[in-house]
Structures are given as C-alpha cells and as structure tokens.
Scaffold this active site. Structure first.
Site, PDB file in Angstrom:
ATOM      1  N   ASN A  29       0.868  -1.158   0.015  1.00 47.73           N
ATOM      2  CA  ASN A  29       0.025   0.001   0.020  1.00 47.73           C
ATOM      3  C   ASN A  29       1.038   1.197  -0.015  1.00 47.73           C
ATOM      4  O   ASN A  29       1.584   1.651   0.938  1.00 47.73           O
ATOM      5  CB  ASN A  29      -0.827  -0.040   1.100  1.00 47.73           C
ATOM      6  CG  ASN A  29      -1.802   1.226   1.185  1.00 47.73           C
ATOM      7  OD1 ASN A  29      -1.705   2.132   0.849  1.00 47.73           O
ATOM      8  ND2 ASN A  29      -2.916   1.150   2.179  1.00 47.73           N
ATOM      9  N   PRO A  30       1.167   1.916  -0.976  1.00 47.59           N
ATOM     10  CA  PRO A  30       2.029   2.941  -1.187  1.00 47.59           C
ATOM     11  C   PRO A  30       1.893   4.180  -0.104  1.00 47.59           C
ATOM     12  O   PRO A  30       2.820   4.838   0.125  1.00 47.59           O
ATOM     13  CB  PRO A  30       1.994   3.496  -2.582  1.00 47.59           C
ATOM     14  CG  PRO A  30       1.552   2.241  -3.572  1.00 47.59           C
ATOM     15  CD  PRO A  30       0.326   1.412  -2.392  1.00 47.59           C
TER      16      PRO A  30
ATOM     17  N   GLN B   6       5.150   5.156   6.654  1.00 47.60           N
ATOM     18  CA  GLN B   6       6.109   4.279   7.357  1.00 47.60           C
ATOM     19  C   GLN B   6       7.680   5.071   7.011  1.00 47.60           C
ATOM     20  O   GLN B   6       8.248   5.361   8.078  1.00 47.60           O
ATOM     21  CB  GLN B   6       6.218   3.174   6.780  1.00 47.60           C
ATOM     22  CG  GLN B   6       5.082   2.309   7.469  1.00 47.60           C
ATOM     23  CD  GLN B   6       5.498   1.390   8.707  1.00 47.60           C
ATOM     24  OE1 GLN B   6       5.873   2.325   9.790  1.00 47.60           O
ATOM     25  NE2 GLN B   6       5.763   0.433   8.656  1.00 47.60           N
TER      26      GLN B   6
ATOM     27  N   GLY C 208       8.945  -5.436   4.633  1.00 49.27           N
ATOM     28  CA  GLY C 208       8.879  -4.600   5.805  1.00 49.27           C
ATOM     29  C   GLY C 208       9.540  -3.381   5.773  1.00 49.27           C
ATOM     30  O   GLY C 208      10.585  -3.285   5.241  1.00 49.27           O
TER      31      GLY C 208
ATOM     32  N   GLU D  83      11.369  -0.234   9.687  1.00 51.28           N
ATOM     33  CA  GLU D  83      12.802   0.275  10.385  1.00 51.28           C
ATOM     34  C   GLU D  83      13.543   1.084   9.081  1.00 51.28           C
ATOM     35  O   GLU D  83      14.366   1.865   9.489  1.00 51.28           O
ATOM     36  CB  GLU D  83      13.684  -0.934  10.908  1.00 51.28           C
ATOM     37  CG  GLU D  83      13.304  -2.011  11.369  1.00 51.28           C
ATOM     38  CD  GLU D  83      12.540  -1.961  12.561  1.00 51.28           C
ATOM     39  OE1 GLU D  83      12.923  -1.452  13.518  1.00 51.28           O
ATOM     40  OE2 GLU D  83      11.333  -2.862  12.830  1.00 51.28           O
TER      41      GLU D  83
END
Lengths: 743, 336
Positions: free
Chosen positions: A636-637, A643, A707, A710
């Site tokens: 999901n851009p 994030q 992911g 981070e």
C-alpha cells in the site's frame, strides 16, 4: 487477482482514530474501577529502609498502598518473568524486595478511588533509603566491556561475525584510511500514548486486561506465568496502540502492578504512567563505537574494523546487532568486529525502531563518507565501486537487492549531479549548504503466525490474528491481502487484531509483521477458499462438480471458472448451504526455512539530504531529503510512504535533537518530558520525498514484502551528518549534532 | 497534585483581597505553567483564584503615546494585535518565538511574566533544588546544566546556589522596550519598571520577582518608543519551535542619518532575569552604523559571564547572537 494489493488506500481504522471511536488501554472502564499511581525511586542503587505507609492509608479515598513489604507471594523463577522479547538474564520484578537497582524504579503503587487522589497520595509517600554508590556512565566504564551472555534471544540476534582476512595488515598498508569514535546517546521511545493497563476483574475472578502492547499474547503469557493463573483466565485486549516503536515489545511494569492490585483487591484497577514515568524503563542504549576503514589507491575498500560497546543493566544482557552490517554492504576482504556490553545501574535497554541498525549503520556510513572524501571520490561512486552482491559474512547471495537502483533514482530526484564535491563550497551569506547521502539496510525476516478466516452467514469475510497495529497500517494491509486472496470487495472484509483469544501471532516488531502475519492471512484465506470450493462442488447442480481447484478463481465475491467467468457461484450462496453457520478456517504459516536460508534477505535504501548550517550559530536545518527504498513488494504505497516518512523524521530527530540526558550524580534521566526531550517538530521538517524502487523477490516470503518499519530511519542520521560535513567541513561523530558541537 | 479550593472573583479588588486572606493561595490565568507544576508537585497552592474573568484583557493606547497591554490579554492576541505589530514589532516577534500556538492561545501577558524556570532540577522533586526546596542544594551546579545561566548566578553558598534562567521570550523584548508593570496590591496601585520586576537569585533563589504577596499584575505599559524601524529578535534553540532559548537577543535601535541615537540590548536564556548592560548600550550611541563596534559591545555584555561545563558554549554563542542581532537591527547583516 490483485485488485487492492499495491494500491494506495487510506487506513481502514483512520475514521475510528480521528473521531475518537478507537479506544486505547487507559480509555476502557469498568464498574467500580480503582486507580493506581506508581511511586518511583529517587536513588539509583541501595535499599529502602522505610515507607510511611500508615500516613498514606489515612488519606480519604486511598484504598491500598502496595510495596515490597505487603505484596503477595509470586512466581519465584526467572523463567516465569520472561516475556517474548526478554534478553538473557534475570528479568526485573517490581516490588520484589527492598533493593533499588535503578533510579526511577517502581517501588510502590497507591490505589485510590480516583486517579487524582492516587496521585496526590503518591506525592505524600516518603521513602527512606540506605544509598550505595552507583555507576551509570558508559564512557567511564568502557574498560568493563565484556561479551553478552547467550540465551534464546541470541538465536534471533546473531553475534558479531568472524574476522575475515587480516585487518591489521591491510589497514596498515592502506594508502587511504579513516578512524573515528562514534558516541550515541540514550533515547526513549516516547510514543504519544503513555503505557497503561486497565485490568477488569470479572465476576468469575477472571481477568480481562486492556493493555498497551505490541503483542497481546505476550502480555497474557507474562501475567499468567507471574501470577500463576491459567491462560484461559487471562484475556489481553489491545486493538489500538498509540505508537510504541519497540517499547511495547516487553510488558511494562504498570501491567504487573495493575494485575497485582486487581487480584489482591478483587476489583478492577487501572494503572497509567505519566510522561515522566515513560523515562523509567527500557530505552535505546548509549553506545560507543570505534571504526577504522582502509582503502587501496584505486578506491577499493579493503579493511573494516568495527568495535562497539553498549550499556546494559546489571540484571539482563540486552544486546543489538551493531557491528554486523558492513559485511552485507561492502565486500572488504579484511574485517574484524567486536561487540561488548557494560552492565550499569540502569534499567535494561529495549528494542527501539531499527535497534542496532540505526546505531551501527550510521557510524559505518559516516566513515565511508569520510574515506570517499579522503580518496577524492564521489560518495555514490565509492559505494558503487565497493558494491557487494552477496553477504560477505554468511557467504550468501541476496534474495534481491536493488540498492544500485536506489542510488540512481534517489540521486536523480535529488539532483545529486549538481553537487560541488568540496566541503564549504556551497554557501549563501552566513548559511553553509551541504549535500550528503548514506545507505540504509534492514533485514527482511518472517516468523510463524496463525490467522483465522471466517465467511459469515451474510457473506462478509472476517479475518483475525493476535497481532498489533502500532500505527503502521497493519489493519489496512491485512484487509487488502484478505480481500484480494478471496476476491472480496474490500468493504466486505473486516480484519481484527490485538486479542489474546485470537490465533497466535508473534510480537509486532523488527519489520516482520507484513511478511509474517500477511502470509498467515493469505494462507488462512486460501484455505478457507479451498473449503468453500469443496462446498460449492457439493451444491445441487454445481457447475464445479468436475472442476479442479486450479481451474477456478475468486473474484467479486464469487468462485468463477477461469476459462469462462460467467460460470460462477456466489460465496453467499455457498455459506448458505452450511445450515445457517459461518464457514471458518484457521491456518498456520511457517517461513520456508530451507529455501530462505540459502539467501541473505534485506531491504535497502539510499538517502539524500540537504542541510543549511548557520556558520556563526551552528544551527542546522534539513531543508529537503529524498529516500529511495528497495523494500520488495509495496502492499500500500500510501501507508508505506507514511512508514518511510516517519522514519525519516525520526532520523532527522536522532541526528540533530534527540537525547535522554542522565545526571550521573543521581543516575537519573533529567530531561524527562516532551518539552526538554527534543523530537522534531513540524517547523523542523521541510520537504521529504520517498521513492519505492521496483524489487521483485519470490524468496523472501510468499507475498514478496520486506517490511518497512525500520528501513526509513536507518540511513537518515548518517546522511544528515554527511551533509553537515559537506556544509561545514566538520565531522561530528557524536549524536545528536546540537549547535554547540558546530560552534 | 495536592487538593485545593477554588474561587472566581469578579473584580481586581476582590481578587487581591482573596489572595491576602488565603495563605498559600495563587492566582491562575492561562495555567499553562502552573498546572504542570502542580501535577509535578512543585507548586502546592491550597487555593486557586481564577482571574480569567477580570476585565484586564484590553490593549489600548496610553496618554503618553504608549500602549497598555492588559494582563489577561493572551500572548497570541497581543502578538497579533495591529498596534503591537506596527509599533512594537520586536515584542510581537519575541512572543511568537515562544512556546507553541496552542500555548500562546492560553497563556496571558501577566502569567508569562510569572512563569518559572525550566531548570530540570526545579521540576524534578527527586533531585535537590534551592529554588523549590530552600537549602536542599543545586542539582544543576555539578550536574546537567546545558540550559542554565552564565550571568548573574548565585554559585558560592551551596544552600542558596542557583543557576536557573528565566524562560520567557516576551520578557526579553519587554526589557529592551523598558516596559512598566502595573500592579495592584492590598495597599493600592504601584508601577514597577521591568528591570526591577524580575530579580537575580542572590541569597533567595526561591524568589523570582519583586512582587509582594497579595499583589496582582493588571497591565504592562509600553512606552511610546517602540523601535519599529530598527529591531531584531534572535532566538537560538535546539529545534525550530517549542524549545526554550539557549540564548536569545532583543535589540532595538534608533538611527538618524546613519547615526545611532538610542540602543537597547536584552538577553534571554542567560540569567535569572532578562539581562541588560547599560554601558554596552552606551557604547553604540553617537556612533554611525558602520563605525560601531558590535563585537566590543558583545564582549562588554558578556564580561563576567561564567560557564558551568555543559553551558559554557553559551558565552561565545551569546556574543555571536548579539553581533548578528545588532547587524540585523541596523540592517547591515550580510544577505543570507
């Protein structure tokens, strides 16, 4: 097949959050709820000799004061106190005995009829101590460094790699070399939502606990084991988490205290911490790193030495992967690295966004920048010359690595080609302008998880897994995955999480939730699909009676024949044949270890930063930044961009502002509020740009995701520091780079 | 937070009377600082007198060409007031450099003057602080003193030692503008020049101001001279907003025919009160803009400054800020 995956979608929980419908741990209530307020120690080490309990109990509205003197008997083995993220050692036990092992330690809980009374009474608790000398300064205790003890956690966190080649010889011979000591301060997670637990004491004596956690099952296990309760009598619910950044990976002490009080008083109790108390448990550890790099005359990076010493508590060996990154980024032949811990009179450090990564990688990337400068090479050119196609330490190829493309696209978007190489060469009046870049990396991992998929009698798909959404978008991407897997319109899909009654998922951290829970959701939906197909085959006049599963597809809430989509049965009709009951399937997904272990798996980034530095004042502004990420498939851009932007903002904060300052006279953190613990504010943040580089990876997990939790922060601090070097000619190796370091 | 009673008087005299009657009572206006301090158990009033309903919110011209700022006008309303913006832009800029929009919407002009230091040790009842607990010692002196004072400190006697700063931005501009504080007390009205309003820690670091028990600030009078043409407020801090000054400088100049005829320089973040040094200001008067030696002025202001380790950098930073602020006010700053 993928109508939703890969599309920008707003958060499915967004409206609930902005309208206040989303409830957090401290917002749940219960009849007759009592309120606890924690009293924390004001010394770092010693013994409690007296607490004025009687006086406090006389205050109207005070129900009880719990201390080490009147607490009930609890589990006595360390194992009972170990949570899923517990490092090797002996976990801290609140109210265990009269000993004080760190400043800010919870030493009493006042329970009262209102929060205000509890807080007032807590202010009247007088504690007498017998003080002992404490040691809290890492920089004065570097000589005490020793290797970390091994334990279960070391399976997930690998020790420093074995040396390769002959570092000393290569370094000595290198015509270009650089050496530097990097000092990183303590940071506290400081999510906006403070830790809280509302423990509802049910009529049957069972506990329903609303807890702030990154893993409801983790809190459930902790409570059951510490208080010797059957798992079925402890239910932990945590549907919304107001940020955590790793702080929710371990149960915090308010959970212990709230449960203890509820069980003792046979009454519902809520304990919430104050902002100041958010500085009294785990934190990113202070770390000192020494790096030495050597290159040959043609710019080949030949020698890398990376030694790190970090603080830990006296009771647990928290450790991080700090020195293992260079082997994944650079093909140097001669390497050596060590990682040691110094036990101090502090609380055990705790995973914080990109633990170890945003410590080790920035130090490495600042020295890489320094070495490129000494050689006279462009920082990107130097990195491309020293690009590795395999993980040098494990001797494994990458499952995918589009870092070159990150450099290319990031540089183009930033306009890197317009950079004048010399430091201090770009200025406007008092303002020095600098352009810097750095690489980021974070491992892409996947764990086992379970999920349940249910097709309800009215044709809705309900999927559950006991994972968490700490604001990352888990709700949304799981909904997208479920909808696509069973060909359902997204508005007919409900994903739920954050309940220990749900199928088990591991703690949400380390950027592995999209891969771990995403795969479980996919598998559960696929298994449900198989079940529904079999039911469809058994329906009267079924068009699929002689059709194989491979020949059908799920689309528009129907099972359709691939060769002729007009041949279809609706899912609603299928569930209608189940005698008025829903159809459900619970599945477990396991990573395919055999395949995965043949490869190194990581997300990469290239970060570009422009800073303006006032030459007289040393004030730094990050005026723009570009991050190009190779993070596998982007589900999901929109949430993905959030994030990365969040990581970039924190990276700027870490580089320039963020620091928990301890006064070693008292062994106490002093700037324990959001006014003096500086994180970036809106005015600090200008233009942030994110590029997702296309990266196809069929090995990393069935979804191809890596992911993104981070990777957004890892490269940022070095890019800022390198830009400051380019602006000023000053190489500041101690973070944060506050203005006094540039005067 | 301790238990307290609460009242809401309708006029100034009643408010003053209530404060005189209740020992341990405090006025509360915006509450942006007092409530935090109460939660932290630093301030323990047994009675709060809510003065928000007193008619002290206006901003109006005075007979001598100045401007009277009501004590209960908010910081935001003051900073964005047309008259303040046009006649006292230095004040407007200083106010807007402080706190956050939300805080400025709540905080009042009178309350701003009474805000307490942001010294970490003052706020943390788990550490010693002579300002909070007289005689308990000063944690900052040998501790983490990055934000602390370099001028006018009290550092000899451990029992009265205090190196705290006054945190206000507004007060720094008021010091440069030589504002007059209007006060009503049990014995009627009096006026206090801003220079005498705040005090140095001396032997009584627990006292921030010279205001007597029972007195209420009703207004701040700005004299006619507002330095609208040549002024600067420079605030240096650890982030771009919502951070207290490490060093701030307010400068107001009057320049006629390229010659400086009046000069005011006030510093924030460096002392227990806004810091002025009249002899340094006098060094500028009569000089042309080009011949004035801003560096010497800065050296003079910082003469006697003393660092305590973490804050020693402030001495050099303050000098640079003074030079820049003078250049900016005199419009001789290099374009940036």
């Amino acid at each position: 097949m993928t109508k939703y995956i890969g599309k920008s979608m707003s958060r499915v929980d967004g409206v609930a959050k902005v309208t206040g419908k989303a409830k957090y741990a401290a917002e749940y209530s219960a009849p007759d709820l009592a309120y606890g307020y924690v009293v924390c120690s004001t010394i770092a080490k010693g013994k409690i000799t007296r607490i004025n309990t009687d006086e406090v109990l006389q205050i109207p509205g005070v129900i009880q004061l719990f201390t080490h003197e009147n607490r009930p008997r609890l589990a006595c083995f360390d194992l009972n106190y170990k949570d899923q993220d517990a490092p090797p050692g002996s976990p801290f036990r609140p109210l265990r005995d009269e000993k004080v092992v760190y400043n800010g330690q919870p030493i009493a809980l006042v329970v009262a009829e209102t929060f205000e009374i509890a807080r007032y009474a807590a202010s009247l608790v007088k504690v007498e101590y017998e003080q002992e000398d404490h040691d809290t300064a890492l920089e004065h205790n570097l000589h005490r460094g020793r290797g970390p003890k091994s334990g279960v956690a070391s399976l997930l966190k690998s020790p420093p790699p074995k040396p390769r080649g002959d570092f000393e010889k290569a370094f000595q011979a290198a015509p270009f070399k650089t050496t530097g000591q990097h000092i990183h301060s303590v940071e506290h997670h400081n999510p906006i939502e403070m830790f809280a637990s509302t423990v509802v004491y049910e009529k049957n004596g069972k506990l329903t606990i609303y807890d702030k956690t990154q893993g409801a099952p983790n809190s459930q296990m902790y409570v059951a084991q510490v208080f010797n309760l059957p798992f079925k009598d402890v239910r932990v619910i945590s549907p919304y988490v107001g940020g955590a950044f790793g702080s929710g990976l371990r149960p915090q002490y308010q959970l212990f205290l709230a449960v203890l009080a509820a069980l003792e008083l046979k009454r519902s109790v809520r304990v919430s911490l104050t902002r100041q108390q958010m500085f009294t448990f785990g934190h990113r550890p202070a770390t000192v790193q020494n790096l030495s790099l050597g290159a040959t005359a043609d710019g080949t990076l030949d020698a890398i030495r990376h030694d790190a010493i970090a603080e830990t508590s006296r009771f647990e060996d928290y450790f991080e992967i700090v020195v293992n990154w260079s082997g994944m980024l650079y093909p140097a032949e001669n390497t050596k690295s060590t990682y040691d811990l110094v036990p101090l009179d502090v609380f055990t450090p705790l995973d914080m966004r990109a633990p170890g990564g945003v410590t080790g990688v920035p130090a490495l990337e600042m020295e890489i920048d320094e070495l490129a400068h000494k050689i006279g090479m462009d920082p990107i050119e130097f990195r491309l010359k020293n690009y590795t196609e395999k993980d040098m330490d494990q001797d494994l190829p990458f499952s995918s690595k589009e870092l070159r493309e990150c450099f290319r696209q990031g540089a183009e978007r930033f306009g890197w080609s317009g950079r004048k190489p010399e430091p201090r060469s770009m200025r406007r009046g008092h303002t020095l302008i600098g352009w810097g870049m750095a690489t980021g990396i974070w491992e892409a991992s996947q764990g086992p998880a379970r999920a349940e998929a249910v097709l309800t009698v009215n044709g809705k798909l309900r999927v559950t897994s006991a994972t968490a959404d700490i604001g990352t978008g888990t709700y949304t991407i799981m909904t997208q995955i479920a909808a696509d897997t069973l060909g359902m319109p997204i508005e007919d899909v409900i994903f739920r999480l954050g309940d220990s009654d749900m199928p088990l998922a591991p703690i949400e951290g380390g950027s592995w939730t999209a891969a771990t829970v995403g795969t479980a959701v996919k598998v559960a939906c696929e298994d449900l699909g198989k079940k529904l197909f079999k039911m469809a085959q058994k329906m009267k006049n079924s068009p699929f009676a002689d059709v194989k599963q491979d020949d059908i597809t799920f689309a528009d809430a129907h099972i359709r024949l691939k060769s002729d989509p007009s041949v279809a049965v609706s899912l609603l009709d299928i569930v209608g044949t189940n005698g008025g009951r829903a159809v459900s399937e619970t599945s477990t997904s396991l990573p395919s270890m055999l395949e995965q272990r043949k490869y190194a798996r990581a997300a990469h980034s290239a970060v570009f930063v422009e800073v303006e530095v006032d030459e007289d004042f040393g004030t730094v502004r990050v005026t723009r930044a570009v991050t190009a990420v190779a993070g596998g498939r982007i589900l999901n851009p929109k949430t993905a961009r959030s994030q990365i932007v969040g990581g970039m903002v924190w990276g700027i904060s870490k580089a320039l502002e963020e620091e928990s300052v301890m006064d070693h006279q008292f062994g106490r953190f002093m700037n324990h509020n959001l006014s003096e613990y500086h994180v970036a504010v809106h005015a600090d943040i200008r233009e942030l740009d994110v590029i997702f580089v296309e990266e196809n990876d069929t090995i990393v997990n069935p979804l191809g995701v890596k992911g993104l939790g981070e990777i957004g922060i890892v490269g940022m601090p070095a890019a800022v520091a390198n830009a400051i070097f380019h602006a000023t000619g000053k190489r500041v190796r101690s973070l944060p780079i506050t203005l006094d370091k540039l005067l | 937070m301790n238990r307290f009673s609460y009242s809401r008087p309708g006029n100034v005299d009643t408010a003053v009377g209530e404060l005189t009657r209740h020992e341990g009572a405090k006025f509360i206006a915006g509450g942006t600082n007092l409530l935090d301090l109460m939660k932290e158990n630093v301030e323990r009033p047994n009675h709060l007198i809510d003065i928000n309903h007193l008619a002290l919110k206006t901003i109006e011209d005075t007979e001598d060409g100045g401007l009277r700022l009501g004590a209960l006008a908010t910081n935001a309303d003051t900073a964005y007031n047309d008259k303040v913006e046009s006649r006292y832009p230095l004040l407007s800029q200083a106010i807007l450099a402080g706190a956050s929009a939300q805080l400025r919407n709540m905080a009042t002009n009178g309350g701003n003057l009474f805000q307490r230091t942001r010294c970490y040790y003052f706020y943390d009842t788990g550490t010693p602080c002579n300002k909070r607990e007289p005689g308990s010692g000063c944690g900052a002196f040998n501790g983490f003193n990055r934000i602390h004072a370099i001028l006018g400190t009290s550092d000899e006697n451990p029992e009265t030692r205090c190196i705290a700063t006054h945190p206000s931005d507004m007060a720094v501009a008021l010091a440069a503008l030589e504002a007059i504080i209007r006060v009503t007390g049990p014995n009627g009205e009096r006026t206090v020049p801003i220079a005498d309003f705040h005090r140095l820690p001396g032997n009584e670091p627990w006292l921030d101001t010279t205001i007597q028990p029972g007195e209420l600030v009703t207004a701040i009078d700005l004299p006619a001279k507002g330095f609208p043409d040549y002024y600067a407020y420079i605030k240096l801090r650890d982030r771009q907003s919502y951070a207290f000054a490490l060093v701030s400088v307010a400068v107001g100049l009057e320049i006629e025919n390229n010659q400086i005829t009046d000069a005011r320089i006030a510093l924030g973040g460096v002392a227990h009160k806004p810091w002025r040094k009249p002899e340094a200001e006098a060094m500028l008067v009569g000089k042309t803009v080009t011949e004035a030696d801003f560096q010497s002025v800065a050296e003079t202001i910082l003469s006697g400054a003393k660092g305590y380790g973490h804050n020693t950098f402030k001495i050099e930073l303050a000098k640079r800020a003074i030079v820049r602020a003078l250049q900016r006010a005199a419009k001789t700053e290099t374009e940036s």
